[in-house]
Design a protein around this motif. Sequence first.
Motif, mmCIF file in Angstrom:
data_model
loop_
_atom_site.group_PDB
_atom_site.id
_atom_site.type_symbol
_atom_site.label_atom_id
_atom_site.label_comp_id
_atom_site.label_asym_id
_atom_site.label_seq_id
_atom_site.Cartn_x
_atom_site.Cartn_y
_atom_site.Cartn_z
ATOM 1 N N ALA A 17 37.603 -6.881 -11.582
ATOM 2 C CA ALA A 17 37.925 -8.043 -10.755
ATOM 3 C C ALA A 17 38.754 -9.081 -11.495
ATOM 4 N N GLY A 18 39.054 -8.845 -12.767
ATOM 5 C CA GLY A 18 39.829 -9.821 -13.533
ATOM 6 C C GLY A 18 39.077 -11.112 -13.767
ATOM 7 N N ALA A 19 37.749 -11.036 -13.837
ATOM 8 C CA ALA A 19 36.920 -12.226 -13.993
ATOM 9 C C ALA A 19 36.643 -12.500 -15.464
ATOM 10 N N ASP A 20 36.455 -13.782 -15.778
ATOM 11 C CA ASP A 20 36.033 -14.117 -17.134
ATOM 12 C C ASP A 20 34.524 -14.356 -17.205
ATOM 13 N N LEU A 21 33.823 -14.141 -16.075
ATOM 14 C CA LEU A 21 32.371 -14.118 -16.069
ATOM 15 C C LEU A 21 31.937 -13.009 -15.121
ATOM 16 N N ALA A 22 31.300 -11.984 -15.658
ATOM 17 C CA ALA A 22 30.810 -10.857 -14.865
ATOM 18 C C ALA A 22 29.302 -10.984 -14.723
ATOM 19 N N ALA A 115 34.539 -15.765 -11.404
ATOM 20 C CA ALA A 115 33.286 -15.057 -11.653
ATOM 21 C C ALA A 115 33.174 -13.926 -10.655
ATOM 22 N N ALA A 116 32.617 -12.791 -11.090
ATOM 23 C CA ALA A 116 32.470 -11.627 -10.216
ATOM 24 C C ALA A 116 31.013 -11.213 -10.171
ATOM 25 N N VAL A 117 30.514 -10.942 -8.951
ATOM 26 C CA VAL A 117 29.131 -10.532 -8.744
ATOM 27 C C VAL A 117 29.124 -9.381 -7.743
ATOM 28 N N PRO A 118 28.261 -8.379 -7.914
ATOM 29 C CA PRO A 118 28.220 -7.291 -6.921
ATOM 30 C C PRO A 118 27.944 -7.825 -5.521
ATOM 31 N N ALA A 119 28.649 -7.287 -4.535
ATOM 32 C CA ALA A 119 28.496 -7.772 -3.161
ATOM 33 C C ALA A 119 27.150 -7.404 -2.574
ATOM 34 N N GLY A 120 26.543 -6.338 -3.045
ATOM 35 C CA GLY A 120 25.292 -5.872 -2.453
ATOM 36 C C GLY A 120 24.092 -6.620 -2.963
ATOM 37 N N LEU A 121 24.095 -7.950 -2.867
ATOM 38 C CA LEU A 121 22.920 -8.730 -3.250
ATOM 39 C C LEU A 121 21.765 -8.377 -2.325
#
Length: 510
Positions: A17-22, A115-121
Amino acid sequence: MPFPTQIHPVAGSVAEAGADLAVVAVRAGAEGPEPVAGPPGALPDGLDARLPAPLAELIAHYELTGRAGETAQFAADLGGGLVRVALLGVGEGTAADLRTAGAALARLAKGRSRAAVPAGLPGPGGDGGTGGDGGEALAAFAEGALLASYRFSLASDPKGPEPVGEIVLACGDGGGEAKPVEAVRRGTALAGAAALARDLINTPSARKDPAWLAGRATEVAARAGLQATVWDEADLEREGFGAILAVGQGSSRPPRLVRLDYAPEGAESHVVLVGKGVTFDTGGLSLKPNDNMKLMKTDMSGAAVVIGAMSALAELGCRTRVTGLLAVAENAVSGSAQRPGDVLTTYGGRTVEVLNTDAEGRLVMADALDYAVAELEPDALVDVATLTGAAKVALGTGTGALFATDDALAGALLEAGDRSGEPLWRMPLTEEYAPTVSSPVADLANIGTSGDYGHPGATEAALFLREFTGGLPWAHLDVAGPGRSMSEQGLLTKGGTGFAARTLLRWLEA
């Protein structure tokens, strides 16, 4: 002010996702904390090998329980260079848990670009927050993240890290980017209503006179498909709004009454919302101490909450007809200000002896309630106000006081407040106290006239307002405590909170 943070779904994994916080979500499972994988491909293959230790060991090392909002951070190379990785507790995946988790992520990600977080929360029933609960869980995550990223500053060089620019929901390789869109849209609409209210509340009163607030309400109406009507001082005089005029007569900036109408096709019920809009409250001749006066740019929070809620009705597809009434005045000190002992006449013709000019919010709302009963014939009335310090003493700064004449209405508002994370507590309309708002020279007095019951200020104010509700189902929200925040925590930033905007929207939807 627009949200500095944008939330949207993307294809691929958090590493792509090109995020600097995964972010890796950690759920409080029945057998202990466990990572949430999300949709297939949302976390990169071979993740354990890319971390300082396997996920299970890291969770144990940081002594995580999966409690909502719990975090731990470390650096790792997920395949595109060194990034910050965060473990984020999401509790049991309820809407309340995910709202808390979203706020924690927004605060953790300040100063970062993405920031990137999995969509399936996790949501109730394991549906990823987008299914059986109507997307409420994922909507709450977006709601929490946006509210915690809210910022209001007029500084030439704002201090502290900027809110994160983007939060992306990694949907993996299953092409599921469209699934969370509706939930995020809903969460954004709810958060946007509160943020609009916050912007209005936080604006300094040197700019925010009654005409300015009426102008902002009219602009919001134009954007949100509402009809707006504004009464200026001449209109108020001609039509007999004596209480609003009396409160505003000490100011060089005259009062206003604003009506906002939302009328969806096929609506079967009609609700009137009344908001206290005192743009600055000196206390009038019953002058406030300086420390109390510092907060009084926020004394129009009730009107701001009504504007915020009205702004999102169409976006959320509300099927209830809603009229918002904003009773707007500045309570100032001058030779023309009303005096203790004055008697005014309200829109409905009743007379009120003013024994304390700092009990002005109930006066302006009395005129608006009278108008609603006489002209609008609603099915229910709800008013919102930063009305009494007594409510804050009783319930503190985290809970709003609810007074109501109708049990079903009270129950629905309590449930909506619970769903919104804006707790309300029902307070008694003690009939034994009712005579205390009587006056020997007028129909009513604007403060209690008997010390027999210890001056229960919040109840006295509610009993006064009840006199203007025409026997209709009515609820009064005194948000003097939770309407203002003195610190940065959770969903809140310092200043106006917009408390009750999201509660009203969830109630009106239902």
